[in-house]
Write an enzyme that holds these catalytic residues in place. Structure first.
Site, PDB file in Angstrom:
ATOM      1  N   CYS A 161       0.821  -1.219   0.000  1.00 12.29           N
ATOM      2  CA  CYS A 161       0.000   0.000   0.000  1.00 12.29           C
ATOM      3  C   CYS A 161       0.847   1.258   0.000  1.00 12.29           C
ATOM      4  CB  CYS A 161      -0.931  -0.015   1.206  1.00 12.29           C
ATOM      5  SG  CYS A 161      -1.897   1.494   1.382  1.00 12.29           S
ATOM      6  N   CYS A 169      -1.670   1.704  -2.931  1.00  8.71           N
ATOM      7  CA  CYS A 169      -2.660   2.760  -2.685  1.00  8.71           C
ATOM      8  C   CYS A 169      -2.091   4.169  -2.720  1.00  8.71           C
ATOM      9  CB  CYS A 169      -3.315   2.553  -1.319  1.00  8.71           C
ATOM     10  SG  CYS A 169      -3.709   0.848  -0.907  1.00  8.71           S
ATOM     11  N   LYS A 209      -0.375   5.266  -6.109  1.00 10.45           N
ATOM     12  CA  LYS A 209      -1.463   5.210  -7.110  1.00 10.45           C
ATOM     13  C   LYS A 209      -2.388   6.402  -6.980  1.00 10.45           C
ATOM     14  CE  LYS A 209      -5.060   3.693  -5.775  1.00 10.45           C
ATOM     15  NZ  LYS A 209      -5.519   2.321  -5.779  1.00 10.45           N
ATOM     16  N   TYR A 232      -8.747  -3.980 -11.166  1.00 10.11           N
ATOM     17  CA  TYR A 232      -8.752  -2.571 -10.765  1.00 10.11           C
ATOM     18  C   TYR A 232      -7.354  -1.983 -10.826  1.00 10.11           C
ATOM     19  CZ  TYR A 232      -7.063  -3.755  -6.027  1.00 10.11           C
ATOM     20  OH  TYR A 232      -6.317  -4.182  -4.965  1.00 10.11           O
ATOM     21  N   GLU A 276      -6.736   1.317 -13.033  1.00  9.77           N
ATOM     22  CA  GLU A 276      -6.240   2.506 -12.339  1.00  9.77           C
ATOM     23  C   GLU A 276      -4.944   3.013 -12.967  1.00  9.77           C
ATOM     24  OE1 GLU A 276      -8.051   1.866  -7.830  1.00  9.77           O
ATOM     25  OE2 GLU A 276      -6.065   1.070  -8.322  1.00  9.77           O
ATOM     26  N   HIS A 313     -26.758  20.079  -0.098  1.00  7.62           N
ATOM     27  CA  HIS A 313     -26.926  20.626  -1.446  1.00  7.62           C
ATOM     28  C   HIS A 313     -25.943  21.771  -1.697  1.00  7.62           C
ATOM     29  CE1 HIS A 313     -29.196  21.392  -5.099  1.00  7.62           C
ATOM     30  NE2 HIS A 313     -29.231  22.690  -4.801  1.00  7.62           N
ATOM     31  N   GLU A 330     -25.884  13.711  -2.448  1.00  9.51           N
ATOM     32  CA  GLU A 330     -27.303  13.881  -2.130  1.00  9.51           C
ATOM     33  C   GLU A 330     -28.202  13.125  -3.109  1.00  9.51           C
ATOM     34  OE1 GLU A 330     -29.288  17.686  -2.678  1.00  9.51           O
ATOM     35  OE2 GLU A 330     -27.680  18.325  -4.032  1.00  9.51           O
TER      36      GLU A 330
END
Length: 557
Positions: free
Chosen positions: A121, A126, A129, A263, A267, A532, A537
């Protein structure tokens, strides 16, 4: 107090001191012996408790009792693997009073890439990346900026070396930070390769070949996995790289072929495209296997419109290096059987990962491995088939290959080993995000899984196509910005899965993930007041079902 009890107590104190110094301590070290005597004299004898004057079980209130109980071991816990999970486990155990050591050693990749403490990671996953993904997003933002009134003259270009240097420097700072944390929390860090001799003994080997033996009451394996090269494609390893290498390249990879559609593949292809590189993804069958396939299709559709090329239903046959230095890749279109070829500067293999189990010596101990994957068979408490040996994280069969699950599982294991808790890791409803150009976040079941478990007629899928406000002025296409909430059809309509494509998908999904731990229902969603204007939302406003056949496009603001 009898002389026999004093002798037993002194021996336990002496072994406790030796354990704190580590396995290199010698019994004939007179200076340490004197310090042991000093500590012995400072103990109040009235607080001594013994279960047997002839046994090994002497306890002393106010002192680390664990070391007295198991004085025959160098450590209470030895963790093999210094990735996110292993570090979390070791630090948690040490904070709870256990005597802990962690072994970590990085074998250089096939291309010679190596890195520091912190595991995949931090070094090749992670963190780098996400930073390179951010670099790509900034390129898009610069293009949008003109629509928002920013006067940007001249062409926009990206410099790989500047980005790579900054990312690599940040990663090195994290390496150092992890070492400092281990020291602060009194965890013994050994930059050594570990293998198991028996259920309490580890053989540790330095890079120079120096060997050391450690003993521990409990051994924890958290070695994770490494990217695989295909073994049946000539030139694959010789001329290719993996995710272990891409983040540490000093020079731009140039025109790149990414083989695979996991993935990791998407990515990497996404940020390479985003910084302006000619990038192609070669897909054997489907993209994002294991994820919701409607969402996967939206992700790849957006990537194609973004500039990433896809070679669907194709299998590489061989990789050759031309006199010019370019790499020629020959592949087969499985639909037509036709052979094709093209040249690239870099071929990045992202065709899966292999668990780091081979060098651990597990077979001779009877630790059971899955025959297909090579991963360790583990119980709900992360135990293996051999007592006192535990395994968690990517190395465990059936476990999610995700950093946050490894961290949480490691901490929970440490608490159980310290006798502070019986809580087990809950691997259900773990949220995750794919950091492609259009991010995809999800938690819970995919639509396919929900149909399989509950039946198509017993689920209700609420969905919506929406347009982020930020896309409007920039005149960006929002065709793939989509969300869906999968619920039980009857009763309280418990939410089974939530899926979202759009900007900041990870941030959106993380917030809703907590609801899954509380048994969130569709009515809970509708009762939630939205913020908002946000994209999140849209999830609390969703009301059109797939079953209805109505247009799910959100109109208005």
């Amino acid at each position: 107090m009898t002389a026999e009890i004093k002798l037993i107590f002194f021996r336990q104190l002496f072994e406790h001191h030796r354990d704190r110094r580590g396995p290199s301590f010698h019994n004939n070290n007179m200076a340490a012996l004197c310090r042991g005597r000093h500590r012995w004299k400072s103990v109040k004898w009235t607080r001594l408790i013994t279960r047997s004057v002839t046994g090994n079980s002497v306890l002393c209130a106010g002192v680390n009792n664990k070391a007295f109980i198991d004085g025959k071991y160098d450590y209470d816990v030895v963790v093999i693997g210094g990735g996110s999970g292993g570090l979390a486990c070791s630090k948690e155990a040490a904070q709870l009073g256990l005597n802990v050591a962690v072994l970590d050693y990085v074998e250089p990749s096939a291309k010679g890439t190596k890195w520091g403490l912190g595991g995949t990671c931090v070094n090749v996953g992670c963190i780098p990346k996400k930073l390179m993904h951010q670099a790509a997003l900034l390129g898009t933002a610069i293009k949008d900026a003109r629509k928002y009134g920013w006067q940007i003259s001249g062409p926009i270009s990206h410099d790989w070396a500047t980005m790579a240097d900054a990312v690599q420097n940040h990663v090195r700072s994290l390496n150092w930070g992890h070492r400092v944390q281990l020291q602060d929390k009194k965890v013994k860090y050994l930059n050594m390769k570990g293998s198991l001799v028996d259920e309490h003994t580890i053989k540790a080997l330095t890079k120079a070949g120096k060997e050391m033996t450690l003993t521990a009451k409990n051994i924890v394996i958290a070695t994770g996995g490494r990217p695989k090269f295909p073994t049946n494609i000539p030139g694959a390893m010789e001329h290719g790289i993996t995710s272990d290498d891409i983040f540490w390249l000093k020079e731009s990879p140039g025109k790149t072929l990414v083989v695979g559609a996991s993935y990791v593949a998407l990515e990497c292809a996404g940020f390479l495209t985003g910084i302006g590189l000619d990038t192609t993804v070669m897909v054997r069958s489907i993209a994002l296997r294991g994820f919701d396939q409607q969402m996967a299709e939206l992700v790849t559709d957006y990537m194609e419109s973004y500039g990433t090329k896809f070679a669907w239903k194709c299998i590489p046959k061989r990789v050759e290096k031309l006199p010019s230095g370019a790499l020629q890749v020959i592949w087969i279109d499985v639909m037509t059987g036709n052979e094709h070829k093209d040249t690239y500067d870099t071929v990045l293999w992202a065709v899966g990962r292999a668990p780091e189990t081979k060098a651990l010596g597990l077979n001779k101990l009877g630790v059971q491995l899955d025959k297909k994957t090579g991963k360790i068979i583990v119980g709900v408490d992360e135990s293996t088939t051999v007592p006192n040996i535990y395994a968690f994280g990517d190395i465990g069969q059936g476990r999610p290959e995700l950093t946050p699950t490894a961290i949480k599982a490691g901490k929970l294991l440490a608490r159980r080993l310290a006798g502070r808790s019986t809580a087990l890791m809950n691997y259900d409803n773990v949220p995750t995000t794919v950091f492609t150009p259009l991010e995809y976040g999800c938690v819970g079941l995919s639509e396919e899984e929900a149909e399989s478990r509950h039946g198509k007629d017993n689920i209700e899928v609420f969905h919506a196509f929406y347009k982020p406000l930020e896309f409007t002025v920039a005149e960006r296409d929002a065709s793939q910005c989509y969300l869906k909430v999968i619920c039980e059809r009857d009763g309280v309509q418990k939410i089974l899965g939530l899926h979202f494509t759009g900007s900041n998908a990870g941030e959106v999904t993380q917030g809703f993930a907590m609801g899954f731990q509380c048994g969130a229902t569709y009515s809970h969603l509708l009762e939630t007041v939205g913020i908002h204007p946000t994209t999140a939302e849209e999830l609390v406003k969703v009301n059109i079902t797939k079953r209805s056949g109505l247009d799910a496009t959100v109109t208005g603001c």
